[in-house]
Design a protein around this motif. Structure first.
Motif, short mmCIF file in Angstrom:
data_model
loop_
_atom_site.label_atom_id
_atom_site.label_comp_id
_atom_site.label_asym_id
_atom_site.label_seq_id
_atom_site.Cartn_x
_atom_site.Cartn_y
_atom_site.Cartn_z
N SER A 96 -6.90 -6.16 7.87
CA SER A 96 -7.06 -6.76 9.20
C SER A 96 -8.14 -6.09 10.04
CB SER A 96 -5.72 -6.68 9.96
OG SER A 96 -5.39 -5.33 10.24
N ILE A 97 -8.88 -5.16 9.45
CA ILE A 97 -9.84 -4.37 10.23
C ILE A 97 -10.95 -5.23 10.85
CG2 ILE A 97 -11.38 -3.83 8.28
CD1 ILE A 97 -11.66 -1.01 9.47
N PHE A 98 -11.22 -6.40 10.25
CA PHE A 98 -12.30 -7.25 10.77
C PHE A 98 -11.78 -8.37 11.69
CE2 PHE A 98 -13.66 -5.75 6.55
CZ PHE A 98 -14.78 -5.02 6.92
N TYR A 106 -0.94 -10.42 9.90
CA TYR A 106 0.12 -11.39 9.66
C TYR A 106 -0.01 -12.00 8.26
CZ TYR A 106 1.23 -11.17 14.65
OH TYR A 106 1.60 -10.74 15.89
N GLY A 107 -1.22 -12.46 7.96
CA GLY A 107 -1.44 -13.07 6.65
C GLY A 107 -1.33 -12.07 5.52
N ALA A 108 -1.83 -10.85 5.74
CA ALA A 108 -1.80 -9.82 4.70
C ALA A 108 -0.37 -9.45 4.33
CB ALA A 108 -2.56 -8.59 5.16
N LYS A 109 0.49 -9.30 5.31
CA LYS A 109 1.88 -8.91 5.03
C LYS A 109 2.66 -10.03 4.35
CE LYS A 109 2.56 -5.14 8.29
NZ LYS A 109 3.12 -4.69 9.58
N MET A 110 2.31 -11.27 4.64
CA MET A 110 2.99 -12.40 3.99
C MET A 110 2.80 -12.38 2.48
SD MET A 110 2.70 -15.82 6.35
CE MET A 110 0.91 -15.81 6.48
N LEU A 111 1.66 -11.87 2.03
CA LEU A 111 1.35 -11.87 0.60
C LEU A 111 2.28 -10.97 -0.21
CD1 LEU A 111 -2.56 -11.69 0.79
CD2 LEU A 111 -1.16 -13.70 0.31
N TYR A 112 2.96 -10.06 0.47
CA TYR A 112 3.87 -9.15 -0.24
C TYR A 112 5.26 -9.76 -0.46
CZ TYR A 112 0.59 -5.28 0.53
OH TYR A 112 -0.52 -4.45 0.53
N PHE A 113 5.48 -10.94 0.09
CA PHE A 113 6.82 -11.55 0.03
C PHE A 113 6.76 -12.97 -0.54
CE2 PHE A 113 6.86 -8.28 3.25
CZ PHE A 113 8.08 -7.64 3.05
N ASP A 114 7.93 -13.51 -0.86
CA ASP A 114 8.02 -14.88 -1.36
C ASP A 114 7.59 -15.85 -0.26
OD1 ASP A 114 9.03 -14.02 -3.80
OD2 ASP A 114 11.10 -14.05 -3.07
N LYS A 115 7.05 -16.99 -0.68
CA LYS A 115 6.57 -17.99 0.28
C LYS A 115 7.67 -18.46 1.23
CE LYS A 115 2.67 -19.83 -2.36
NZ LYS A 115 2.07 -21.04 -2.98
#
Length: 312
Positions: A96-98, A106-115
């Motif tokens: 999220s640095i950019f 928000y989007g990055a953390k979603m990738l670690y979990f089921d849809k």
């Protein structure tokens, strides 16, 4: 919808990882190069080994608390280890640095979990960030009152109350007008309130405790740096000014890439009123950025490179 082959997904994932990490390191290198050798020598001359280790330990505690915050929030969905929480927290920070106001987190953390848990993750991250903002705002307003700086922003107590009342009315009006419209990842304002109420109170309580403790850690880290640089200010004045600095910096829309510039500018303005040397303030702001953003991003880059998409 056109299905993307598995190999293509893997290639795009690797490409995204490389772009994120390369971009993060390019930015960090560019910022570090901006400080010439004499600047580094001046900063280094202010510290003993023990002093530096003390300041570094506060950064470590700061991020441990952030990791514990996320572990506590995610317990609403499932239990994760501290190690897993560290991967998700630092990895999403790097990703999220950019992005403006860490929206990419928000989007990055979603990738670690089921849809199926995507909306819950957005909600929990929103709660986490909002809690930290509430704590920052509370102590920021407290700092304004203590330092008397509020007199420069508002002319008299009646004007102050009037401005706050108008802002509250505007916010409540907007919330009511858009109560049934989606404004964040499928959530309407009404639905968001319902979902927020579903989260157990003990999670909120622990989250506020960790957020408050974390706030005091990084605020006092700035204060101890002032002391190490030989700045002589009464503790109440110094800490209240630090509270105001973080409050003002937090309400300015920005991205991590500009975090150093924003906080540095605000700090120079506020501490300049107290007669603190500009070079000292800039150096402290730079060290805070180095310890609380650069180091976590470097560690987070390792987790980004090791990240694997969850199988559908």
């Amino acid at each position: 919808m056109i299905a993307i082959p598995h190999k293509a997904k893997q290639f795009l994932l690797v490409l995204a990882k490389l772009l994120i990490v390369a971009g993060a390191f390019y930015y960090l290198y560019h910022q570090l190069q901006a400080n010439n050798t004499s600047d580094w020598m001046k900063i280094g001359s202010q510290f003993s080994v023990l002093g530096f280790l003390g300041i570094l330990s506060l950064s470590l505690i700061n991020w441990i608390l952030e990791i514990l915050k996320w572990q506590n929030l995610v317990s609403y969905i499932c239990q994760i280890s501290i190690k897993e929480s560290m991967k998700q927290t630092l990895g999403s920070l790097t990703a999220s640095i950019f992005t403006p106001n860490r929206i990419g987190e928000y989007g990055a953390k979603m990738l670690y979990f089921d849809k199926k848990d995507a909306k819950k993750i957005v909600l929990l991250n929103l709660i986490g960030n909002s809690t930290q903002m509430i704590v920052t705002t509370f102590f920021g307003v407290f700092g304004l009152v203590i330092t008397g700086l509020h007199l420069e922003f508002f002319q008299g107590i009646y004007t102050e109350i009037l401005v706050i009342a108008i802002l509250l009315i505007i916010l409540l009006t907007l919330a009511y007008a858009f109560r049934n419209r989606e404004f964040i990842y499928g959530f309407t304002f009404t639905k968001l309130i319902v979902k927020i109420k579903e989260v157990p109170r003990n999670i909120y309580r622990t989250n506020f405790q960790l957020a408050t403790l974390r706030y005091f850690i990084f605020s006092h880290q700035f204060y101890f740096l002032l002391v190490l640089f030989g700045v002589s200010l009464p503790y109440p004045t110094a800490i209240a000014t630090i509270f105001v600095m973080y409050f003002i910096a937090s309400i300015v829309p920005t991205i991590h890439l500009m975090d150093l510039v924003i906080k540095g500018s605000v700090a120079v303005f506020l501490f300049g009123k107290l007669g603190v040397n500009e070079w000292i303030v800039v150096s402290i702001t730079f060290l805070m950025w180095l310890l609380n953003l650069v180091l976590p991003v470097v560690i987070g880059s390792f987790f980004v490179m090791r990240f694997k998409l969850k199988e559908a």
